[in-house]
Design an enzyme around this catalytic site. Structure first.
Site, PDB file in Angstrom:
ATOM      1  N   ARG A  70       7.723   2.145  25.198  1.00 38.44           N
ATOM      2  CA  ARG A  70       6.397   2.900  25.007  1.00 38.44           C
ATOM      3  C   ARG A  70       4.954   1.924  25.532  1.00 38.44           C
ATOM      4  NH1 ARG A  70       5.200   2.906  19.875  1.00 38.44           N
ATOM      5  NH2 ARG A  70       6.071   1.997  19.580  1.00 38.44           N
ATOM      6  N   TYR A 198       9.527   7.163  30.474  1.00 39.28           N
ATOM      7  CA  TYR A 198      10.591   6.289  29.681  1.00 39.28           C
ATOM      8  C   TYR A 198      10.314   7.455  27.979  1.00 39.28           C
ATOM      9  CZ  TYR A 198      13.580   2.990  27.432  1.00 39.28           C
ATOM     10  OH  TYR A 198      15.017   3.117  26.272  1.00 39.28           O
ATOM     11  N   CYS A 251      13.059  -1.500  13.436  1.00 42.52           N
ATOM     12  CA  CYS A 251      12.851  -2.357  12.251  1.00 42.52           C
ATOM     13  C   CYS A 251      14.008  -1.402  11.239  1.00 42.52           C
ATOM     14  CB  CYS A 251      11.444  -2.116  11.468  1.00 42.52           C
ATOM     15  SG  CYS A 251      10.460  -2.822  12.239  1.00 42.52           S
ATOM     16  N   ASP A 276      13.776   9.148  12.611  1.00 43.08           N
ATOM     17  CA  ASP A 276      12.459   8.684  13.022  1.00 43.08           C
ATOM     18  C   ASP A 276      11.263   9.494  12.558  1.00 43.08           C
ATOM     19  OD1 ASP A 276      11.595   6.861  14.843  1.00 43.08           O
ATOM     20  OD2 ASP A 276      10.942   8.663  16.381  1.00 43.08           O
TER      21      ASP A 276
HETATM   22  P1  GTP Z   1      13.160   3.153  16.706  1.00 41.67           P
HETATM   23  O1  GTP Z   1      14.028   3.934  17.093  1.00 41.67           O
HETATM   24  O2  GTP Z   1      12.291   1.763  17.441  1.00 41.67           O
HETATM   25  O3  GTP Z   1      11.803   3.943  15.556  1.00 41.67           O
HETATM   26  O4  GTP Z   1      13.967   2.103  15.500  1.00 41.67           O
HETATM   27  P2  GTP Z   1      14.105   2.170  14.180  1.00 41.67           P
HETATM   28  O5  GTP Z   1      13.186   1.459  13.388  1.00 41.67           O
HETATM   29  O6  GTP Z   1      15.074   3.619  14.119  1.00 41.67           O
HETATM   30  O7  GTP Z   1      15.529   1.285  14.364  1.00 41.67           O
HETATM   31  P3  GTP Z   1      17.366   0.539  14.046  1.00 41.67           P
HETATM   32  O8  GTP Z   1      17.514   1.451  13.341  1.00 41.67           O
HETATM   33  O9  GTP Z   1      17.263   1.351  15.335  1.00 41.67           O
HETATM   34  O10 GTP Z   1      17.261  -0.759  14.271  1.00 41.67           O
HETATM   35  C1  GTP Z   1      16.694  -1.701  15.585  1.00 41.67           C
HETATM   36  C2  GTP Z   1      17.451  -3.099  14.794  1.00 41.67           C
HETATM   37  O11 GTP Z   1      17.229  -3.879  13.856  1.00 41.67           O
HETATM   38  C3  GTP Z   1      18.307  -2.626  15.572  1.00 41.67           C
HETATM   39  O12 GTP Z   1      19.065  -4.031  16.751  1.00 41.67           O
HETATM   40  C4  GTP Z   1      19.490  -2.816  14.256  1.00 41.67           C
HETATM   41  O13 GTP Z   1      21.048  -3.432  14.087  1.00 41.67           O
HETATM   42  C5  GTP Z   1      18.628  -4.085  13.313  1.00 41.67           C
HETATM   43  N1  GTP Z   1      18.895  -3.923  12.114  1.00 41.67           N
HETATM   44  C6  GTP Z   1      18.783  -2.665  11.581  1.00 41.67           C
HETATM   45  N2  GTP Z   1      19.081  -2.617   9.690  1.00 41.67           N
HETATM   46  C7  GTP Z   1      18.922  -4.090   9.689  1.00 41.67           C
HETATM   47  C8  GTP Z   1      19.109  -4.147   8.133  1.00 41.67           C
HETATM   48  O14 GTP Z   1      19.330  -4.107   7.452  1.00 41.67           O
HETATM   49  N3  GTP Z   1      20.185  -5.622   8.498  1.00 41.67           N
HETATM   50  C9  GTP Z   1      19.627  -6.764   9.711  1.00 41.67           C
HETATM   51  N4  GTP Z   1      19.168  -8.179   9.917  1.00 41.67           N
HETATM   52  N5  GTP Z   1      19.183  -6.152  11.232  1.00 41.67           N
HETATM   53  C10 GTP Z   1      18.729  -4.708  11.010  1.00 41.67           C
HETATM   54  C1  SPV Z   2       9.586   4.175  18.793  1.00 43.37           C
HETATM   55  O1  SPV Z   2       9.562   2.987  19.712  1.00 43.37           O
HETATM   56  O2  SPV Z   2       9.347   4.418  17.009  1.00 43.37           O
HETATM   57  C2  SPV Z   2      11.158   5.284  19.208  1.00 43.37           C
HETATM   58  C3  SPV Z   2      11.031   5.837  20.276  1.00 43.37           C
HETATM   59  O3  SPV Z   2      11.539   5.292  18.314  1.00 43.37           O
HETATM   60  S1  SPV Z   2      10.106   6.302  21.144  1.00 43.37           S
HETATM   61  O4  SPV Z   2      10.527   7.156  21.282  1.00 43.37           O
HETATM   62  O5  SPV Z   2       9.857   5.476  22.235  1.00 43.37           O
HETATM   63  O6  SPV Z   2       8.710   6.382  20.994  1.00 43.37           O
HETATM   64 MN    MN Z   3      10.712   5.465  16.010  1.00 40.11          MN
END
Ligand code: GTP
Ligand code: SPV
Ligand code: MN
Length: 584
Positions: A70, A198, A251, A276
């Site tokens: 984004r 994207y 995160c 999400d």
């Molecule tokens: P968006 O799709 O961008 O909104 O991200 P999200 O909040 O769904 O994050 P996601 O679960 O994909 O995790 C993002 C990154 O954080 C990944 O590389 C994970 O491996 C890492 N991660 C997730 N949970 C943990 C945790 O409990 N501990 C650590 N150390 N890393 C974590």
């Molecule tokens: C985020 O960035 O919080 C996502 C990926 O979940 S996107 O759909 O590109 O916003």
């Molecule tokens: Mn997201």
């Protein structure tokens, strides 16, 4: 399939009049159509095939190298007054914004097809679901939207002859960063996006519609559209406690939503509802009910492994799309942190030849998978319930190497709103900007709130009055580090231990101590049998360092001061209460 909606017909004609495509194609969302469009996308190089044995129904896509996340700097909220977009959004006057991008849209689909995609956000038949229509010249977007939303015939049916819909006007344009604009017109239920193919920039049902436009609608209509996962935590007695959690991008929302419990034998497990976005409504019972408007996951690939998130890996084994990961020479996909040996030879996300150890990442840090929610092994049986699920806990969190303890509970709703309003996180690769820099990100909505952030916070406070049985509000931090920069908490599946405490707290049980920032677990309040966390680490994880918090408070003050008179009184009251608790 024919359009019965005069407003939609007129809008399609208007879009085509500007973009001048050779063909207009109305998507019905059928499997036959999907197969046909995929064939075409493969023939034209939009997608690459993968090994059908190992990755059945999966395709590989490489985006433009400057179009990989984004772009918040190119994202605008175009309200009539600048004031209504607020201090955290880029603003442009609606008429000026349209005039500015019109030359980019003018004739941009010449020689190509304009795809028209009606889609529903939310389960078909739910009173809380909404329709959008996106037009685009990108097959990648069409094929992705069919996974991410309920796209096609069902949406057209829901639209009928006169129902309102969000208008999404999208074109790839020339993909040059300086010609990229993601414009939102919340007062017109419209989105104009050009120059990006994207994720959240281009799949307009996701961040643009379901958060920026929907948050504005929600404020006016008395509900909430939030950047939150939704899960159900099952305890040994079989009771499922539903929680919604807002963490900034990359995160840990997807990971927490699909958590594989190491305590399954003891009866603790997680059911996935969404990863999400949550749309939250007050039910007739006075509780807050959450619904996942999406139909697919668009998840971060790097770091996803059989150890960290086996349920995500199992979700993406078929019918999924992979964007900007490593393409192995035998039709496999791979990414850093997948925890399996890399292919001996492949092509990296930039399209360059790649071998293990050649010194560059095979996958872009924001490379992602796109997969149907229905394939998730931990899917909640209630995930498409028209009413949603009743939320007992709201959880805020982010990446904080210091300061924030593993978990704490706010005193009440308004204190919880304050915790969300002042939350901060280290930046990630999910958006442009320097990775690692701490920024304030209220409710993880900084990039997604479609109106003035103070009106948004006031809406949160108002909602507290409307919900007679409000959820309890918590804050978590899986990312606290020790003096050597090592994570103190194992995270991932082990986060179930924190969820278990949260679930107990929602029932007024669970051992806790009162601190100036809220309730934290006692050392024996968390179930820690079988996890490798030393006594010393636990102490650090739960520590509330007065000097650090003093510094933090000064930062809160500076942050809140930026809002001047617009800041809701309720927020300032909470700040003062926190100051006085910390002084004691
Ligand atoms: P968006 O799709 O961008 O909104 O991200 P999200 O909040 O769904 O994050 P996601 O679960 O994909 O995790 C993002 C990154 O954080 C990944 O590389 C994970 O491996 C890492 N991660 C997730 N949970 C943990 C945790 O409990 N501990 C650590 N150390 N890393 C974590
Ligand atoms: C985020 O960035 O919080 C996502 C990926 O979940 S996107 O759909 O590109 O916003
Ligand atoms: Mn997201």
């Amino acid at each position: 399939m024919e359009i019965q909606h005069e407003g939609l017909k007129a809008w399609i004609a208007e879009a085509a009049g500007i973009t001048k495509p050779d063909r207009i194609y109305l998507c019905d969302g059928s499997a036959e159509e999907d197969a046909r469009l995929k064939k075409e996308a493969i023939a034209t190089g939009v997608f690459h095939t993968l090994d059908e044995q190992k990755w059945p129904g999966c395709l590989y896509h490489r985006s433009h190298p400057k179009d990989v996340a984004r772009t918040e700097g190119r994202t605008f909220i175009c309200t009539k007054t600048k004031r209504d977009a607020g201090p955290m959004n880029n603003w442009m006057d609606p008429a000026e914004a349209k005039a500015m991008v019109m030359p980019l849209f003018d004739g941009c689909m010449k020689g190509r097809t304009m795809y028209v995609m009606p889609y529903v956000m939310g389960p078909i038949g739910s009173p809380y679901s909404r329709v959008g229509v996106e037009v685009t010249d990108s097959l990648y977007v069409v094929i992705s939207m069919r996974i991410m939303t309920r796209m096609g015939k069902a949406a057209l049916e829901m639209l009928g002859t006169d129902k309102p819909f969000v208008k999404g006007f999208h074109s790839l344009g020339d993909l040059e960063p300086e010609n990229k604009y993601i414009l939102h017109f919340p007062e017109e239920d419209a989105i104009w996006s050009i120059g990006s193919g994207y994720g959240g920039n281009a799949l307009l049902g996701k961040k643009c519609h379901s958060l920026r436009i929907a948050s504005f609608q929600a404020k006016n209509e008395g509900w909430m559209a939030e950047h939150m996962l939704i899960l159900g935590m099952e305890a040994p007695d079989g009771e499922v406690t539903y929680m919604a959690a807002a963490f900034p991008s990359a995160c840990g929302k997807t990971n927490l939503a699909m958590l594989e419990s190491p305590l399954k034998e003891q009866g603790y497990r997680v059911w996935t509802v969404g990863d999400d976005i949550a749309w939250l409504n007050v039910g007739p019972d006075g509780r807050l009910w959450a619904m996942n408007p999406e139909n697919g996951f668009f998840g971060v690939a790097p770091g996803t492994s059989a150890n960290t998130n086996p349920n995500a890996l199992n979700t993406v084994t078929k019918n999924s799309l992979f964007t900007n990961v490593l393409q192995g020479k035998n039709g496999e996909v791979w990414w850093e942190g997948m925890d399996v040996p890399p292919p001996s030879d492949g092509t990296d996300w930039l399209g360059n030849p790649w071998t293990p150890g050649n010194g560059v990442n095979g996958a872009h840090p924001n490379s992602r998978f796109t997969a149907p929610v229905s394939q998730c092994p931990t899917l909640s049986p209630k995930w498409q319930d028209p009413q949603g699920v009743p939320i007992s806990a709201i959880i805020f969190g982010g990446r904080r190497a210091r300061l924030a303890p593993l978990v704490y509970q706010s005193y009440d709703w308004n204190h919880g709103v304050y915790v969300g309003a002042t939350m901060a996180s280290e930046q990630t690769a999910a958006a442009e900007g320097k990775v690692g820099v701490v920024r304030r990100d209220p409710m993880a909505m900084l990039p997604f709130c479609g109106y003035h952030i103070c009106d948004y916070l006031a809406h949160w406070i108002d909602m507290g009055q409307k919900i007679s049985h409000p959820p309890k509000v918590f804050h978590v931090n899986w990312f606290r580090k020790d003096a050597n920069g090592k994570f103190l908490w194992p995270g991932f599946g082990e986060n179930i231990r924190v969820l278990a405490w949260i679930a107990e707290r929602t029932k007024n049980a669970g051992k806790a101590v009162e601190t100036p920032i809220g309730y934290i677990p006692t050392k024996d309040g968390l179930m820690l049998e079988g996890v490798n966390v030393s006594d010393g680490a636990l102490e650090q994880l739960l520590a509330i360092d007065p000097a650090d918090w003093k510094q933090e408070l000064a930062e809160h003050k500076e942050f809140l001061a930026k809002f001047g008179e617009d800041l809701p009184k309720g927020i300032m009251e909470q700040y003062e209460k926190l100051v006085s608790r910390l002084e004691k």
